[in-house]
Design a protein around this motif. Sequence first.
Motif, PDB file in Angstrom:
ATOM      1  N   ILE A  56      91.569  53.546  49.083  1.00 20.06           N
ATOM      2  CA  ILE A  56      91.417  52.337  48.280  1.00 20.06           C
ATOM      3  C   ILE A  56      91.722  52.706  46.837  1.00 20.06           C
ATOM      4  O   ILE A  56      91.073  53.582  46.265  1.00 20.06           O
ATOM      5  CB  ILE A  56      90.000  51.765  48.434  1.00 20.06           C
ATOM      6  N   ILE A  57      92.713  52.032  46.280  1.00 20.46           N
ATOM      7  CA  ILE A  57      93.181  52.325  44.932  1.00 20.46           C
ATOM      8  C   ILE A  57      92.901  51.123  44.045  1.00 20.46           C
ATOM      9  O   ILE A  57      93.377  50.012  44.315  1.00 20.46           O
ATOM     10  CB  ILE A  57      94.707  52.613  44.925  1.00 20.46           C
ATOM     11  N   GLU A  85      86.764  57.370  57.442  1.00 18.28           N
ATOM     12  CA  GLU A  85      87.121  58.257  56.341  1.00 18.28           C
ATOM     13  C   GLU A  85      87.692  57.363  55.239  1.00 18.28           C
ATOM     14  O   GLU A  85      88.708  56.707  55.431  1.00 18.28           O
ATOM     15  CB  GLU A  85      88.144  59.287  56.802  1.00 18.28           C
ATOM     16  N   VAL A  86      87.012  57.309  54.107  1.00 19.30           N
ATOM     17  CA  VAL A  86      87.397  56.422  53.016  1.00 19.30           C
ATOM     18  C   VAL A  86      87.435  57.217  51.723  1.00 19.30           C
ATOM     19  O   VAL A  86      86.548  58.021  51.455  1.00 19.30           O
ATOM     20  CB  VAL A  86      86.392  55.250  52.854  1.00 19.30           C
ATOM     21  N   GLU A  87      88.484  56.992  50.941  1.00 21.84           N
ATOM     22  CA  GLU A  87      88.584  57.584  49.614  1.00 21.84           C
ATOM     23  C   GLU A  87      88.917  56.482  48.622  1.00 21.84           C
ATOM     24  O   GLU A  87      89.685  55.577  48.917  1.00 21.84           O
ATOM     25  CB  GLU A  87      89.648  58.690  49.563  1.00 21.84           C
ATOM     26  N   LEU A  88      88.317  56.573  47.446  1.00 20.24           N
ATOM     27  CA  LEU A  88      88.473  55.573  46.400  1.00 20.24           C
ATOM     28  C   LEU A  88      89.016  56.253  45.154  1.00 20.24           C
ATOM     29  O   LEU A  88      88.503  57.296  44.746  1.00 20.24           O
ATOM     30  CB  LEU A  88      87.103  54.941  46.128  1.00 20.24           C
ATOM     31  N   SER A  89      90.071  55.685  44.563  1.00 21.82           N
ATOM     32  CA  SER A  89      90.694  56.261  43.370  1.00 21.82           C
ATOM     33  C   SER A  89      90.976  55.167  42.348  1.00 21.82           C
ATOM     34  O   SER A  89      91.081  53.988  42.684  1.00 21.82           O
ATOM     35  CB  SER A  89      92.022  56.932  43.734  1.00 21.82           C
ATOM     36  N   PHE A  90      91.144  55.600  41.102  1.00 18.94           N
ATOM     37  CA  PHE A  90      91.451  54.689  39.999  1.00 18.94           C
ATOM     38  C   PHE A  90      92.754  55.124  39.352  1.00 18.94           C
ATOM     39  O   PHE A  90      92.911  56.296  38.988  1.00 18.94           O
ATOM     40  CB  PHE A  90      90.328  54.723  38.956  1.00 18.94           C
ATOM     41  N   ILE A  91      93.693  54.183  39.209  1.00 19.64           N
ATOM     42  CA  ILE A  91      94.963  54.470  38.547  1.00 19.64           C
ATOM     43  C   ILE A  91      95.286  53.343  37.568  1.00 19.64           C
ATOM     44  O   ILE A  91      94.660  52.284  37.595  1.00 19.64           O
ATOM     45  CB  ILE A  91      96.132  54.663  39.549  1.00 19.64           C
ATOM     46  N   TRP A 125      87.706  51.089  34.877  1.00 19.34           N
ATOM     47  CA  TRP A 125      86.601  50.566  35.682  1.00 19.34           C
ATOM     48  C   TRP A 125      85.393  51.477  35.779  1.00 19.34           C
ATOM     49  O   TRP A 125      84.256  50.975  35.708  1.00 19.34           O
ATOM     50  CB  TRP A 125      87.077  50.188  37.092  1.00 19.34           C
ATOM     51  N   PRO A 126      85.520  52.782  35.977  1.00 18.42           N
ATOM     52  CA  PRO A 126      84.304  53.588  36.133  1.00 18.42           C
ATOM     53  C   PRO A 126      83.292  53.411  35.005  1.00 18.42           C
ATOM     54  O   PRO A 126      82.082  53.313  35.269  1.00 18.42           O
ATOM     55  CB  PRO A 126      84.836  55.024  36.207  1.00 18.42           C
ATOM     56  N   ALA A 127      83.746  53.351  33.774  1.00 21.14           N
ATOM     57  CA  ALA A 127      82.822  53.153  32.654  1.00 21.14           C
ATOM     58  C   ALA A 127      82.122  51.798  32.761  1.00 21.14           C
ATOM     59  O   ALA A 127      80.922  51.685  32.488  1.00 21.14           O
ATOM     60  CB  ALA A 127      83.565  53.264  31.325  1.00 21.14           C
ATOM     61  N   GLU A 128      82.862  50.775  33.177  1.00 22.35           N
ATOM     62  CA  GLU A 128      82.279  49.433  33.317  1.00 22.35           C
ATOM     63  C   GLU A 128      81.320  49.360  34.496  1.00 22.35           C
ATOM     64  O   GLU A 128      80.231  48.801  34.394  1.00 22.35           O
ATOM     65  CB  GLU A 128      83.390  48.384  33.487  1.00 22.35           C
ATOM     66  N   LEU A 129      81.727  49.922  35.626  1.00 23.14           N
ATOM     67  CA  LEU A 129      80.910  49.855  36.838  1.00 23.14           C
ATOM     68  C   LEU A 129      79.648  50.698  36.733  1.00 23.14           C
ATOM     69  O   LEU A 129      78.674  50.453  37.440  1.00 23.14           O
ATOM     70  CB  LEU A 129      81.740  50.296  38.048  1.00 23.14           C
TER      71      LEU A 129
END
Length: 123
Positions: free
Chosen positions: A5-6, A37-43, A49-53
């Motif tokens: 999931i990107i 098996e799930v992987e989550l990434s930010f591009i 988003w990480p700072a907001e979430l």
Amino acid sequence: MKTAIIIISDPKAGEEAFARAFNALAVAAEGKRAGDEVELSFIGTGTRWPAELSKITNPANGLYNEVRDLVVGASCACATAFGATEGIEASGIAMKSDNAVAGATGVLSLRHYFAEGWQVLLF
């Protein structure tokens, strides 16, 4: 099942971007509960988003915390380009630069997902 999931949407873009990020997290949580098996990434601008979430006041904070262990990283060059480096570092997320790109510090590689037969979802 293997799902990558990107998140690429920009939190500065309003409700639609929030809906994309929220639904990405919901898909990740569902897969996690099912034992996938799930992987989550930010591009791209999604590196914001990480700072907001991570903010306790964010409506998706609880859901983000539920799937935080699935986060594999954020694109280094993207975080740099979109001013998200500090937020990524504060969130404890790895900066990925495994895809060398001319004129940049490198971006998070997605190719291995395709090569290994993962389903790739962009939000």
